[in-house]
Design an enzyme around this catalytic site. Structure first.
Site, PDB file in Angstrom:
ATOM      1  N   TYR A   1      -6.338   5.684 -15.385  1.00 17.10           N
ATOM      2  CA  TYR A   1      -6.745   5.479 -13.992  1.00 17.10           C
ATOM      3  C   TYR A   1      -7.224   4.044 -13.820  1.00 17.10           C
ATOM      4  CZ  TYR A   1      -9.263   6.654  -9.609  1.00 17.10           C
ATOM      5  OH  TYR A   1      -9.715   6.725  -8.317  1.00 17.10           O
TER       6      TYR A   1
ATOM      7  N   GLY B   1      -7.062   3.751  -8.638  1.00 15.42           N
ATOM      8  CA  GLY B   1      -6.830   4.976  -7.873  1.00 15.42           C
ATOM      9  C   GLY B   1      -6.097   4.735  -6.564  1.00 15.42           C
TER      10      GLY B   1
ATOM     11  N   TYR C   1      10.384  -2.482   4.147  1.00 16.01           N
ATOM     12  CA  TYR C   1       9.106  -1.770   4.185  1.00 16.01           C
ATOM     13  C   TYR C   1       8.986  -1.132   5.563  1.00 16.01           C
ATOM     14  CZ  TYR C   1       4.111  -1.049   3.069  1.00 16.01           C
ATOM     15  OH  TYR C   1       2.872  -0.525   2.770  1.00 16.01           O
TER      16      TYR C   1
END
Lengths: 534, 534
Positions: B117, B120, B448
């Site tokens: 992690y 996050g 995008y």
């Protein structure tokens, strides 16, 4: 016709001017040439082929001789002495990717070892067959040498993998494009070979290494066909292109290469600057690259290479004038020559030249204009012919190259040079050793060292001298933070040194790929990673 | 403090101006917000940890909640509804690479699944635990957030892998350097996460993608420690760096990252140009990049994104003036906004700006100066907060991104947009869909696309709408020559689409690496490649 026992076209000779001969003789003594074996004598050694017959495979002696060796000094000594050792059992020249597939199926069925062959310019033993109980088939891609497709929107060209440098450029040039990949082997090396060995060209500062130019393509493997689609960039997991780059025939045979091309530049020129010292020259080079000055090439010779190049140039009158001019500006015995190129639009060339001169001036560089740069460009691919000229005089020449971070360049360079200079001390032989930096990155640069020594009294003695120099200096490189190769690849000659760089787990990763694609180890065994069976 | 159920700092809110609300409401209708679950309610769902105790592991509910989800819309819906589904059984925050090694040994001994992690910020399910019969340990690198070493000669900095963007830049800036990697997630995402997911930043045109910035480092694997040395470039076989880039925790845990840094630029500015049409704008962008104009960033909004950005800017009077100005110059309803940056020495910025303006003028571009560019720069990392603002109004927003060659940009872009626009037709729901291109290469660019839709009447319905849009458009992307991700990575959400791009043999290659390093499939199962056990 191409020389069967040396570099390039047999009608092209590069002569060493008298001043050059004198220069070498002053430094390492007069030399005596060794006798060359004849092609006829070599033909007699070629054994019966062990290959089951196949219509695509030629098993005649001449073609097997011509595909048995690359261009390392070890290869050269083998060819000149006639002691080839091993020949491939046959050579295939497929015309299509389907024929390559057929040949791989044949190899699998008959337990035949396979060596892919591009331009035969390896200087690290990539294409040299090992003695093997199984037959060895060399697959030359030479017949797959065409521009197959060009997409000018996306600036992508597709080539047969066997297309050599001049045919890559001429076919693109006809449409207004260039690939811009110019390794010194350009005359003979092929686009597929560049990918397989992670090649870098003289203008990598503008066009990138082959890693940046290789957009995708087709690889025939023993497990099927691997098609790599063209995508400008991706975050979708590890990049398959990067597994093929540098795979040296271990994963499959590259048959089609898609590359990123560029419109022909509006303008290009090469310029030479001299510096008073190595320290100043190196500082200027580092500033140029770390400040992203838009150069297309950059090369920096140390003092001995600078002296050697001027001595070998063959125009003593002009060189004396140049040296007087430089001397008046403080560049004397320790002077170092920098060559740089600007390429692009007129605006870009003007802008980059102005910026480059500013950074050079800041280190006291003496700008001498375009004349010497044009000379460099004119002779940029002829250097390999120099080996022939030196050979005729009894000298052997070879190079070692690496790359390292800036903070380690001087350390590594001097260790390499010193190791070579003292490498034949027990024979009371001196070496002439010199170096340039020729590929520059923000992080560091390549180091390219040339060494000249006198042949021994026999081929065995000459080979032994070379082996000792090569092995000990390769060890110096990897033990001192250099890569075992920045631009020549691993082959069989560098394979023993790879693990220092990659680490045990890195080697495990590469081996696992090889085992996945080729569990029986049929493809180019001993290259890249040492054979599991040896 | 960081939001437990959304993006970023809970004290920072981005408000949507009234004109923006009206704009959305006109296009897709008024919406009703769904009720948010409380942290207290979620705490009650967290089950007992199944992990054997270990002093480095925290099994408290809050820390497990805060490490259970990333920032995809699916994650967002799970957090907002309180329906997390699965929680990791514990979270470790090691401070050193040795502690990571210890945790991996513990995982191996106890058959524990491990999720690395970083910040996050995954929007593709990289860090979401799957329901598993074995316990799941999340290892956060957050405590490893320091600049460990800097070599200014070689311009290499070494960071703990958990260093987030702002700490990367502030620690470098203190010494006069920058990494120049600015993904939109910059505020929270980490340098190790960038490497693991092959990230790309807004100024990749100057600084390169993370592939170009990642120089080496340390990876703790179940088979031992993999140290990748820094070498500027190498032809020594396949590049181990490239196997780690995009490995998404499947091969090991990146603990130290060495990156290529640059001196802080003398000057930087961002500029905006409007074009009359998409065709002209795209042609200008392609010319800029294919002619290697030394820009540091480039972004091109299509007409709907341009309209949306101007509507959401919140200064209707100023925008009307701008639109009048543009209209007089022929840029009306179909106008497209280009933002570009120049960064470097004063000389380079001046030179690049002049060249860029020339290429834009050639396509009829209307240059509007630096004001809007400065606005872009000011807000460049705040966009993720917009989701919170829209959520409060009852709208869900998500993005899809890819990259493709120039000859396919229009085809893929319109297929993606159309698929999204019609994606909820059976619910009689309209979508607001717009697109920009933001990473440019000679070969092509990224695409995008943002889409906004009204929440359903329930979380289940909203989740179902999103899932249909995501799945069908992802299918459109890979079936039409796009990569499943240009900058977000694969995670679990994109894993089913990876094979179309990599091919069967490409998948075999990646799987063989995973199996070599992690035969028991303990590391981040289901991410990158679908689990062999599912």
């Amino acid at each position: 016709m191409r020389r069967w026992n040396g570099w390039g076209d047999e009608n092209f000779n590069l002569n060493l001017p008298d001043e050059g001969q004198q220069f070498l003789s002053d430094r390492i003594g007069e030399a005596r040439p060794l006798p060359d074996a004849t092609l006829e004598a070599v033909r007699k050694q070629v054994p019966e082929s062990r290959l089951p017959p196949h219509e695509l495979i030629d098993t005649s002696a001449d073609v097997r001789i011509r595909h048995a060796r690359g261009q390392s000094l070890a290869d050269w000594l083998a060819m000149r002495s006639g002691q080839f050792g091993v020949f491939p059992d046959g050579v295939a020249l497929p015309k299509t990717t389907e024929e390559v597939r057929e040949l791989l199926a044949y190899a699998k069925d008959n337990n035949v070892k396979v060596i892919p062959y591009g331009g035969g310019t390896s200087v690290a033993g990539h294409i040299t067959p090992l003695a093997d109980s199984q037959p060895v088939l060399t697959i030359s891609l030479a017949a797959m040498n065409r521009l197959m497709d060009i997409d000018t929107d996306s600036q992508i060209a597709t080539f047969g993998a066997g297309t050599p440098g001049p045919l890559v450029e001429s076919q693109l040039r006809a449409q207004g494009y260039t690939l811009g990949h110019f390794p010194q082997s350009f005359e003979l090396s092929t686009i597929g070979g560049w990918v397989a060995s992670r090649s870098s060209g003289q203008q990598s500062l503008r066009y990138g290494r082959i890693e940046q130019l290789f957009a995708g393509g087709r690889i025939e493997t023993l497990k099927g066909t691997l098609d790599i689609p063209t995508i400008p960039a991706s975050s979708a997991g590890p990049d398959i292109r990067e597994m093929i780059l540098g795979s040296e025939g271990r994963l499959g045979i590259i048959t089609e290469v898609k590359v990123r091309i560029t419109r022909l530049p509006e303008k290009e020129s090469f310029h030479v600057v001299f510096f008073q010292s190595w320290e100043k020259a190196k500082a200027a080079a580092r500033e140029l690259v770390q400040n992203r000055v838009q150069l297309s090439m950059l090369r920096l010779s140390n003092a001995i290479e600078t002296e050697t190049q001027l001595a070998l140039a063959g125009h003593p009158g002009q060189i004396r004038l140049l040296e007087t001019f430089l001397s008046l500006r403080g560049a004397n015995d320790e002077k170092c020559m920098m060559t740089f190129g600007v390429t692009g639009s007129k605006h870009q060339c003007r802008s980059a030249l102005s910026e480059a001169r500013k950074y050079c001036s800041a280190q006291g560089g003496v700008y001498t204009g375009k004349y010497l740069g044009a000379k460099w460009a004119e002779k940029r691919f002829t250097m390999p012919y120099l080996r022939e000229a030196l050979w005729q005089l009894g000298y052997a020449v070879d190079t070692l190259e690496t790359a390292t971070d800036w903070d380690n360049v001087d350390n590594l360079l001097s260790r390499m040079e010193n190791n070579l200079r003292q490498g034949l001390a027990e024979n009371n032989e001196r070496l002439h050793v010199f170096t340039h930096l020729s590929h520059f990155y923000g992080q560091g640069c390549s180091i390219y060292t040339t060494y000249v020594f006198r042949n021994g009294d026999s081929y065995e003695e000459t080979q032994d001298r070379w082996q000792r120099l090569k092995t000990s200096t390769s060890q110096v490189i990897v033990e001192n933070g250099g890569t075992i190769s920045h631009q020549h690849g691993v082959g069989k000659d560098h394979a023993p040194f790879l693990e220092v760089e990659k680490g045990e787990l890195g080697m495990t990763a590469i081996s696992s790929l090889c085992e996945t694609f080729d569990p029986a180890e049929l493809l180019n065994p001993g290259t890249l990673i040492q054979s599991r069976n040896n």
